[in-house]
Motif scaffolding. Structure first.
Motif, PDB file in Angstrom:
ATOM      1  N   ALA A   1       0.826  -1.200   0.000  1.00 55.66           N
ATOM      2  CA  ALA A   1       0.000   0.000   0.000  1.00 55.66           C
ATOM      3  C   ALA A   1       0.865   1.257   0.000  1.00 55.66           C
ATOM      4  O   ALA A   1       0.582   2.226  -0.725  1.00 55.66           O
ATOM      5  CB  ALA A   1      -0.924  -0.010   1.224  1.00 55.66           C
ATOM      6  N   THR A   2       1.932   1.236   0.781  1.00 54.12           N
ATOM      7  CA  THR A   2       2.841   2.387   0.841  1.00 54.12           C
ATOM      8  C   THR A   2       3.531   2.610  -0.495  1.00 54.12           C
ATOM      9  O   THR A   2       3.637   3.745  -0.986  1.00 54.12           O
ATOM     10  CB  THR A   2       3.883   2.173   1.941  1.00 54.12           C
ATOM     11  OG1 THR A   2       3.232   1.944   3.187  1.00 54.12           O
ATOM     12  CG2 THR A   2       4.803   3.379   2.066  1.00 54.12           C
TER      13      THR A   2
ATOM     14  N   ALA B   1      -3.682   8.855  -4.855  1.00 55.43           N
ATOM     15  CA  ALA B   1      -2.326   9.366  -4.637  1.00 55.43           C
ATOM     16  C   ALA B   1      -1.861  10.191  -5.831  1.00 55.43           C
ATOM     17  O   ALA B   1      -1.138  11.185  -5.678  1.00 55.43           O
ATOM     18  CB  ALA B   1      -1.368   8.212  -4.373  1.00 55.43           C
ATOM     19  N   GLY B   2      -2.257   9.771  -7.045  1.00 52.97           N
ATOM     20  CA  GLY B   2      -1.913  10.569  -8.225  1.00 52.97           C
ATOM     21  C   GLY B   2      -2.546  11.945  -8.169  1.00 52.97           C
ATOM     22  O   GLY B   2      -1.902  12.959  -8.485  1.00 52.97           O
ATOM     23  N   ALA B   3      -3.821  12.005  -7.756  1.00 51.28           N
ATOM     24  CA  ALA B   3      -4.493  13.298  -7.595  1.00 51.28           C
ATOM     25  C   ALA B   3      -3.795  14.136  -6.517  1.00 51.28           C
ATOM     26  O   ALA B   3      -3.621  15.360  -6.666  1.00 51.28           O
ATOM     27  CB  ALA B   3      -5.960  13.077  -7.225  1.00 51.28           C
ATOM     28  N   PHE B   4      -3.363  13.475  -5.444  1.00 56.12           N
ATOM     29  CA  PHE B   4      -2.600  14.142  -4.390  1.00 56.12           C
ATOM     30  C   PHE B   4      -1.323  14.745  -4.969  1.00 56.12           C
ATOM     31  O   PHE B   4      -0.958  15.888  -4.670  1.00 56.12           O
ATOM     32  CB  PHE B   4      -2.292  13.122  -3.295  1.00 56.12           C
ATOM     33  CG  PHE B   4      -1.468  13.640  -2.151  1.00 56.12           C
ATOM     34  CD1 PHE B   4      -1.404  14.988  -1.849  1.00 56.12           C
ATOM     35  CD2 PHE B   4      -0.746  12.751  -1.351  1.00 56.12           C
ATOM     36  CE1 PHE B   4      -0.642  15.457  -0.785  1.00 56.12           C
ATOM     37  CE2 PHE B   4       0.015  13.204  -0.286  1.00 56.12           C
ATOM     38  CZ  PHE B   4       0.072  14.558  -0.015  1.00 56.12           C
TER      39      PHE B   4
ATOM     40  N   GLY C   1      -6.919  18.316   1.021  1.00 58.20           N
ATOM     41  CA  GLY C   1      -7.205  17.510   2.203  1.00 58.20           C
ATOM     42  C   GLY C   1      -7.990  16.255   1.861  1.00 58.20           C
ATOM     43  O   GLY C   1      -7.729  15.172   2.411  1.00 58.20           O
ATOM     44  N   ALA C   2      -8.939  16.380   0.930  1.00 60.45           N
ATOM     45  CA  ALA C   2      -9.739  15.220   0.541  1.00 60.45           C
ATOM     46  C   ALA C   2      -8.872  14.160  -0.129  1.00 60.45           C
ATOM     47  O   ALA C   2      -9.035  12.957   0.126  1.00 60.45           O
ATOM     48  CB  ALA C   2     -10.861  15.655  -0.403  1.00 60.45           C
ATOM     49  N   SER C   3      -7.941  14.587  -0.985  1.00 58.26           N
ATOM     50  CA  SER C   3      -7.063  13.621  -1.667  1.00 58.26           C
ATOM     51  C   SER C   3      -6.186  12.877  -0.673  1.00 58.26           C
ATOM     52  O   SER C   3      -5.944  11.670  -0.817  1.00 58.26           O
ATOM     53  CB  SER C   3      -6.205  14.327  -2.718  1.00 58.26           C
ATOM     54  OG  SER C   3      -5.255  15.184  -2.122  1.00 58.26           O
ATOM     55  N   VAL C   4      -5.732  13.591   0.355  1.00 56.94           N
ATOM     56  CA  VAL C   4      -4.904  12.951   1.388  1.00 56.94           C
ATOM     57  C   VAL C   4      -5.729  11.916   2.155  1.00 56.94           C
ATOM     58  O   VAL C   4      -5.291  10.776   2.373  1.00 56.94           O
ATOM     59  CB  VAL C   4      -4.323  14.000   2.354  1.00 56.94           C
ATOM     60  CG1 VAL C   4      -3.605  13.313   3.517  1.00 56.94           C
ATOM     61  CG2 VAL C   4      -3.366  14.933   1.629  1.00 56.94           C
TER      62      VAL C   4
ATOM     63  N   VAL D   1      -5.028   7.854   2.174  1.00 57.92           N
ATOM     64  CA  VAL D   1      -4.714   7.141   3.413  1.00 57.92           C
ATOM     65  C   VAL D   1      -5.757   6.060   3.692  1.00 57.92           C
ATOM     66  O   VAL D   1      -5.418   4.916   4.044  1.00 57.92           O
ATOM     67  CB  VAL D   1      -4.624   8.125   4.591  1.00 57.92           C
ATOM     68  CG1 VAL D   1      -4.484   7.372   5.914  1.00 57.92           C
ATOM     69  CG2 VAL D   1      -3.456   9.085   4.400  1.00 57.92           C
ATOM     70  N   ALA D   2      -7.050   6.391   3.506  1.00 58.05           N
ATOM     71  CA  ALA D   2      -8.113   5.423   3.780  1.00 58.05           C
ATOM     72  C   ALA D   2      -8.010   4.223   2.837  1.00 58.05           C
ATOM     73  O   ALA D   2      -8.151   3.064   3.264  1.00 58.05           O
ATOM     74  CB  ALA D   2      -9.477   6.094   3.624  1.00 58.05           C
TER      75      ALA D   2
END
Length: 465
Positions: free
Chosen positions: A130-131, A198-201, A169-172, A176-177
């Motif tokens: 996942a990481t 993560a790509g959007a982040f 904040g939503a992308s983070v 994570v979820a």
């Protein structure tokens, strides 16, 4: 069938790891950088060979291996040979992205095998997958955005989308979820969601960064590539990947902090300053304020009678491919007995060491490259400073204008010298997008034109003087 016994493979990994460490040590100095790069490449080749020969991958997937090597070489060799020095930062950004993308891809493949084949192993492996997927995807997409900014295919100015803090904040939170869900369920679709979120982040992280701060983000993404590689190494139980990822992550982090310190900025301010309403880039419009101009002959005559000269190179020198011409001019001056050195700012150009590499291409003696902190004390005794294609690194606004995006950045104190010549194409501002008051000083004259042509004309005037 494994062609190498375990102990030989372990020894090969050890040698490869030592090569990586020696390579990074070699890259610390221009004198040893070429050798360090070759040693690092040798270590990478050895690592790949050990992997192929110590597992059954080569015997069961020989065609795939050969086709992949051919395609990779066909793409990489022409690009590496033809990319101009001005585009080197973009190439580094893409290299970073490819490393992160590879880590994310390995994470997805490993996750699919765990789900489909029911593989059981280290309880931490799903966490590592996942990481690797999350950080790898962030690195890949973020690096692509930095490439687009530096290449000029999108604006280099900060781009702040409506509701950017909320989107960020939503992308983070989604990333994570989804990553937690991957670790718990080992479901491939949660992995895909982690990849996308993560790509959007990554996009939202890099878009608000602009101006001279983009190269720092490249360095930061280099560090995240290391983290993704560490996660991949844990997921596939490969010690060499853990070692390589640690080295990459540590080196990238140190470089990021050094660059930020060199600009007098914090990493948090660079990444999130625009979200707070600040900006890391100003105007791109050319100034219409009058300046004192000079001809090539004016510059040549002044240089002929100077005792000490400092040349401050910048990105414009690389764009004009004028490194050989400036080297010829400096050699001619030194033959006349003039004390000439190059003042090298740590963030001149588009990446650390950019000017060192550029001047090394022209066979400039390393002893003539003087770092900003060492050249500044000599400025009051310097007769002439020649600024070639640089702007922000000599801009006094870094000391005098708290509202300037470069405020607090250590600069080369060209304004302390007796006289300054700027070689510029136009009156457009530097990469940070702010006006340079030094251009309008009584001690400054501007020689307009292509840097290579201007330097050639100055050299011709010097030799005939």
């Amino acid at each position: 069938m494994n062609l190498l016994p375990g102990w030989v493979a372990g020894l090969g990994y050890l040698v490869a790891a030592v090569c990586f460490i020696v390579a990074i040590k070699g890259l610390a100095s221009p004198r040893t950088a070429r050798r360090g790069n070759l040693i690092g490449a040798l270590g990478a080749a050895l690592a790949v060979a050990v992997v192929l020969l110590s597992t059954d991958f080569l015997t069961t997937n020989l065609v795939i291996v050969l086709v992949t090597i051919v395609i990779g070489a066909a793409l990489a060799v022409p690009v590496a040979r033809r990319v101009p020095i001005t585009d080197m930062p973009q190439l580094v950004a893409l290299f970073n992205g490819i490393g992160g993308g590879a880590a994310a891809l390995v994470g997805i493949v490993e996750l699919s095998q765990h789900e489909v084949l029911g593989i059981e192993g280290d309880a931490m492996a799903p966490v590592a997958m996942a990481t690797g997927i999350g950080i790898g995807s962030l690195t890949l997409v973020g690096s692509i955005v930095t490439f687009l900014k530096l290449q000029g295919w999108m604006t280099s100015r900060p781009v702040v989308l409506p509701g950017a803090p909320v989107l960020f904040g939503a992308s983070v939170l989604v990333t994570v979820a989804a990553a937690v869900a991957v670790a718990v369920t080992e479901n491939i679709w949660w992995g895909v969601l982690t990849l996308v979120a993560a790509g959007a982040f990554g996009v939202l992280l890099v878009l608000p960064v602009g101006g001279a701060d983009v190269p720092i983000v490249i360095s930061l993404l280099n560090a995240t590539t290391g983290l993704a590689v560490i996660a991949t190494g844990w997921a596939v139980d490969n010690v060499l990947l853990l070692v390589a990822g640690t080295l990459i992550g540590a080196a990238g982090t140190i470089l990021t902090l050094a660059m930020a310190r060199g600009m007098g900025r914090s990493v948090a301010g660079i990444l999130f300053g625009a979200l707070r309403g600040g900006s890391t880039a100003g105007s791109t419009e050319a100034s219409d304020r009058p300046v004192r101009t000079a001809t090539a002959d004016d510059v040549a005559v002044t240089l002929a009678y100077a005792r000490r000269i400092v040349v401050v190179p910048g990105y414009g020198l690389a764009v004009a491919q004028a490194q050989h011409t400036i080297a010829e001019l400096v050699d001619a001056l030194r033959e006349r007995g003039v004390d000439v050195v190059y003042g090298i700012h740590p963030v001149a150009g588009r990446m650390p060491g950019h000017m060192n590499v550029l001047l090394a291409e022209a066979n400039v003696d390393y002893d003539l490259l003087v770092e900003a902190g060492d050249v500044n004390p000599t400025m009051p005794a310097t007769d002439v400073v020649i600024v070639v294609g640089a702007n922000d690194v000599v801009n006094p606004a870094a000391r005098t204008e708290p509202a300037a995006p470069i405020y607090g950045m250590p600069i080369i104190d060209a304004d302390a010298a007796g006289q300054v010549f700027f070689l510029k194409r136009s009156m457009r501002p530097g990469f940070a997008g702010i006006e340079n008051e030094l251009l309008f000083s009584e001690k400054t004259q501007v020689l307009f034109g292509d840097a290579k042509d201007s330097l050639a004309a100055v050299l011709a005037g010097l030799t005939s003087a």
